[in-house]
Design a protein around this motif. Structure first.
Motif, PDB file in Angstrom:
ATOM      1  N   ARG A  87       0.821  -1.216   0.000  1.00 22.14           N
ATOM      2  CA  ARG A  87       0.000   0.000   0.000  1.00 22.14           C
ATOM      3  C   ARG A  87       0.861   1.275   0.000  1.00 22.14           C
ATOM      4  NH1 ARG A  87      -5.339  -1.205   3.802  1.00 22.14           N
ATOM      5  NH2 ARG A  87      -5.805  -3.296   2.990  1.00 22.14           N
ATOM      6  N   ALA A  88       0.400   2.326   0.703  1.00 21.50           N
ATOM      7  CA  ALA A  88       1.074   3.626   0.660  1.00 21.50           C
ATOM      8  C   ALA A  88       2.504   3.554   1.191  1.00 21.50           C
ATOM      9  CB  ALA A  88       0.267   4.654   1.449  1.00 21.50           C
ATOM     10  N   GLU A  89       2.720   2.704   2.197  1.00 21.54           N
ATOM     11  CA  GLU A  89       4.056   2.581   2.770  1.00 21.54           C
ATOM     12  C   GLU A  89       5.035   2.005   1.751  1.00 21.54           C
ATOM     13  OE1 GLU A  89       6.328   0.365   6.519  1.00 21.54           O
ATOM     14  OE2 GLU A  89       4.128   0.436   6.431  1.00 21.54           O
ATOM     15  N   GLY A  90       4.599   0.998   1.019  1.00 31.34           N
ATOM     16  CA  GLY A  90       5.456   0.414  -0.008  1.00 31.34           C
ATOM     17  C   GLY A  90       5.717   1.382  -1.148  1.00 31.34           C
ATOM     18  N   LEU A  91       4.680   2.154  -1.505  1.00 31.19           N
ATOM     19  CA  LEU A  91       4.849   3.148  -2.563  1.00 31.19           C
ATOM     20  C   LEU A  91       5.855   4.215  -2.134  1.00 31.19           C
ATOM     21  CD1 LEU A  91       3.499   3.823  -5.390  1.00 31.19           C
ATOM     22  CD2 LEU A  91       2.251   5.597  -4.143  1.00 31.19           C
ATOM     23  N   ALA A  92       5.766   4.645  -0.879  1.00 33.44           N
ATOM     24  CA  ALA A  92       6.678   5.671  -0.373  1.00 33.44           C
ATOM     25  C   ALA A  92       8.125   5.190  -0.386  1.00 33.44           C
ATOM     26  CB  ALA A  92       6.271   6.078   1.034  1.00 33.44           C
ATOM     27  N   ALA A  93       8.343   3.929  -0.011  1.00 31.59           N
ATOM     28  CA  ALA A  93       9.700   3.379  -0.011  1.00 31.59           C
ATOM     29  C   ALA A  93      10.281   3.357  -1.423  1.00 31.59           C
ATOM     30  CB  ALA A  93       9.682   1.973   0.584  1.00 31.59           C
ATOM     31  N   ALA A  94       9.454   2.986  -2.393  1.00 31.68           N
ATOM     32  CA  ALA A  94       9.916   2.970  -3.776  1.00 31.68           C
ATOM     33  C   ALA A  94      10.182   4.383  -4.277  1.00 31.68           C
ATOM     34  CB  ALA A  94       8.881   2.284  -4.662  1.00 31.68           C
ATOM     35  N   ASN A  95       9.286   5.305  -3.962  1.00 35.48           N
ATOM     36  CA  ASN A  95       9.428   6.675  -4.457  1.00 35.48           C
ATOM     37  C   ASN A  95      10.650   7.381  -3.883  1.00 35.48           C
ATOM     38  OD1 ASN A  95       7.237   6.507  -6.127  1.00 35.48           O
ATOM     39  ND2 ASN A  95       5.806   7.491  -4.715  1.00 35.48           N
ATOM     40  N   GLU A  96      11.045   6.990  -2.685  1.00 39.70           N
ATOM     41  CA  GLU A  96      12.266   7.580  -2.119  1.00 39.70           C
ATOM     42  C   GLU A  96      13.459   7.227  -2.988  1.00 39.70           C
ATOM     43  OE1 GLU A  96      14.776   7.755   2.101  1.00 39.70           O
ATOM     44  OE2 GLU A  96      12.932   6.553   1.948  1.00 39.70           O
ATOM     45  N   ARG A  97      13.483   6.037  -3.503  1.00 35.99           N
ATOM     46  CA  ARG A  97      14.578   5.604  -4.377  1.00 35.99           C
ATOM     47  C   ARG A  97      14.433   6.180  -5.780  1.00 35.99           C
ATOM     48  NH1 ARG A  97      14.543  -0.794  -3.693  1.00 35.99           N
ATOM     49  NH2 ARG A  97      16.133  -0.622  -5.349  1.00 35.99           N
ATOM     50  N   LEU A  98      13.194   6.333  -6.236  1.00 40.45           N
ATOM     51  CA  LEU A  98      12.955   6.847  -7.582  1.00 40.45           C
ATOM     52  C   LEU A  98      13.117   8.355  -7.684  1.00 40.45           C
ATOM     53  CD1 LEU A  98       9.807   4.682  -8.446  1.00 40.45           C
ATOM     54  CD2 LEU A  98      12.135   4.362  -9.321  1.00 40.45           C
ATOM     55  N   GLY A  99      13.145   9.028  -6.536  1.00 43.88           N
ATOM     56  CA  GLY A  99      13.354  10.473  -6.536  1.00 43.88           C
ATOM     57  C   GLY A  99      12.092  11.312  -6.485  1.00 43.88           C
ATOM     58  N   LEU A 100      10.954  10.680  -6.236  1.00 41.39           N
ATOM     59  CA  LEU A 100       9.702  11.429  -6.094  1.00 41.39           C
ATOM     60  C   LEU A 100       9.621  11.961  -4.665  1.00 41.39           C
ATOM     61  CD1 LEU A 100       9.241   9.490  -8.562  1.00 41.39           C
ATOM     62  CD2 LEU A 100       6.810   9.632  -8.036  1.00 41.39           C
ATOM     63  N   THR A 101       9.544  13.258  -4.512  1.00 39.09           N
ATOM     64  CA  THR A 101       9.602  13.873  -3.186  1.00 39.09           C
ATOM     65  C   THR A 101       8.286  14.501  -2.740  1.00 39.09           C
ATOM     66  OG1 THR A 101      10.385  15.972  -4.141  1.00 39.09           O
ATOM     67  CG2 THR A 101      12.070  14.373  -3.461  1.00 39.09           C
ATOM     68  N   ALA A 102       7.297  14.571  -3.640  1.00 43.87           N
ATOM     69  CA  ALA A 102       6.046  15.255  -3.294  1.00 43.87           C
ATOM     70  C   ALA A 102       4.836  14.386  -3.615  1.00 43.87           C
ATOM     71  CB  ALA A 102       5.955  16.589  -4.042  1.00 43.87           C
ATOM     72  N   THR A 103       5.011  13.075  -3.503  1.00 42.78           N
ATOM     73  CA  THR A 103       3.920  12.140  -3.778  1.00 42.78           C
ATOM     74  C   THR A 103       3.597  11.364  -2.502  1.00 42.78           C
ATOM     75  OG1 THR A 103       4.523  11.914  -6.111  1.00 42.78           O
ATOM     76  CG2 THR A 103       3.195  10.154  -5.160  1.00 42.78           C
ATOM     77  N   GLU A 104       2.335  11.337  -2.130  1.00 39.12           N
ATOM     78  CA  GLU A 104       1.905  10.666  -0.903  1.00 39.12           C
ATOM     79  C   GLU A 104       0.749   9.722  -1.212  1.00 39.12           C
ATOM     80  OE1 GLU A 104       0.278  11.760   3.603  1.00 39.12           O
ATOM     81  OE2 GLU A 104       1.004  13.342   2.245  1.00 39.12           O
ATOM     82  N   GLY A 105       0.945   8.456  -0.909  1.00 34.01           N
ATOM     83  CA  GLY A 105      -0.047   7.445  -1.218  1.00 34.01           C
ATOM     84  C   GLY A 105      -1.369   7.649  -0.506  1.00 34.01           C
ATOM     85  N   GLY A 106      -2.460   7.243  -1.158  1.00 30.78           N
ATOM     86  CA  GLY A 106      -3.775   7.355  -0.566  1.00 30.78           C
ATOM     87  C   GLY A 106      -3.935   6.431   0.637  1.00 30.78           C
ATOM     88  N   GLU A 107      -4.828   6.781   1.527  1.00 29.05           N
ATOM     89  CA  GLU A 107      -5.034   5.991   2.735  1.00 29.05           C
ATOM     90  C   GLU A 107      -5.728   4.671   2.419  1.00 29.05           C
ATOM     91  OE1 GLU A 107      -7.097   8.213   5.685  1.00 29.05           O
ATOM     92  OE2 GLU A 107      -5.605   9.823   5.756  1.00 29.05           O
ATOM     93  N   GLY A 108      -5.347   3.640   3.154  1.00 35.62           N
ATOM     94  CA  GLY A 108      -5.977   2.342   2.979  1.00 35.62           C
ATOM     95  C   GLY A 108      -5.913   1.878   1.542  1.00 35.62           C
TER      96      GLY A 108
END
Length: 309
Positions: free
Chosen positions: A166-187
């Motif tokens: 979910r959002a936590e996994g997306l955030a971990a990937a985006n940190e590596r991909l360089g996305l700094t202003a993207t926040e996954g939706g809840e649930g």
């Protein structure tokens, strides 16, 4: 992607003695054009009989650096966007990058609901996780990925959203991909992930560029799916491409609280032999059709800032 622009013809070495040579270099202050003018005694060397060493020995070229300001792409984009009619209540943001020069420009800011464009990010996260584990995607994951990207299937997206964490996994990937202003939706509300046009441009660079956290095989896989979007979803940034020279993902979402539409489009397009990455985000559209027209107009304006180069 390889550019299809024609390469300039090389000037034969022996012609240096007869014509000025222009060498282009870059500085922090702007682009520097260096003109090398042949000395008189160089011109006296016969082009039919002189060897390259004789030409080189005949004299050194005089160098006269001339500094020319770099092109302000952001200003050009702002000017181009004046021709785009944004309906009352709608908001719009666009970012574009020329893949050959690496130059980019953005217009508008703020965060937008991703709607279905988040599906590219979800698959990028899944591919990163598979790379880390040293494995290929399973047959089930491939089935979900195909339906998610090509047909924008929501059930398949929900399945892979769970797989990546979910959002936590997306955030971990985006940190590596360089996305700094993207926040996954809840649930399970992956469609309400918040992002910016600049972040989506960064994601596109990870997919279509060579300097990427994604392996060559992962990038090729994602690109292939984005190039086979269902016929009824081939709108948005693809509207400005030359024929079939595009790869994209669109997102559309009617908000239940307002009845207004989020309409987004991201992808790679080829226009007049130039490959560009384009991300257009919008919300507050009265209808889906109105939003699609707005996004396509913005995409045309964005690509126009590199026309004629």
């Amino acid at each position: 992607m390889e550019s299809s622009r024609a390469r300039r013809r090389r000037v034969p070495l022996l012609c240096i003695a007869l014509a000025a040579l222009v060498v282009v270099g870059g500085t922090a202050a702007g682009t520097v054009y260096v003109q090398a003018q042949a000395h008189p005694r160089e011109a006296a060397v016969s082009s039919s009989s002189a060897t390259p060493s004789e030409v080189a020995a005949s004299g050194e070229a005089s160098v006269e650096p001339v500094t020319r300001p770099t092109v302000d792409r952001a200003a050009l984009l702002a000017d181009a966007m004046e021709s785009v009619s944004v309906p009352d209540g709608a908001e719009l943001s666009v970012a574009v990058l020329d893949m050959e020069s690496g130059e980019s420009a953005a217009f508008g800011d703020g965060s937008f609901d991703t709607a279905s464009i988040v599906k590219v990010d979800v698959l990028a996260a899944l591919l990163l996780q598979a790379q880390d584990a040293g494995r290929e995607l399973t047959s089930a994951e491939k089935t979900y990925a195909t339906a998610m990207i090509e047909n924008s299937d929501n059930a398949s997206t929900s399945a892979l959203w769970e797989t990546i964490g979910r959002a936590e996994g997306l955030a971990a990937a985006n940190e590596r991909l360089g996305l700094t202003a993207t926040e996954g939706g809840e649930g399970m509300l992956w469609g309400l992930t918040q992002t910016t046009a600049a972040d989506q441009l960064t994601l596109l660079q990870q997919v279509f560029g060579d300097d990427s956290e994604l392996s060559e095989a992962s990038r090729a896989y994602l690109r292939g799916l984005m190039g086979r979007i269902a016929v009824d979803q081939r709108w948005g940034v693809s509207a400005v491409a030359d024929g079939s020279q595009w790869a994209l993902k669109n997102g559309w979402l009617p908000r239940s609280t307002t009845g207004l539409w989020d309409i987004n489009s991201i992808g790679r397009v080829t226009v007049d032999g130039r490959d560009c990455l384009v991300a257009v985000l919008s919300d507050g559209n009265a209808t889906k059709a109105e939003g699609v027209a707005l996004v396509e107009a913005a995409a045309r304006a964005a690509v126009s800032v590199f026309a004629g180069d």
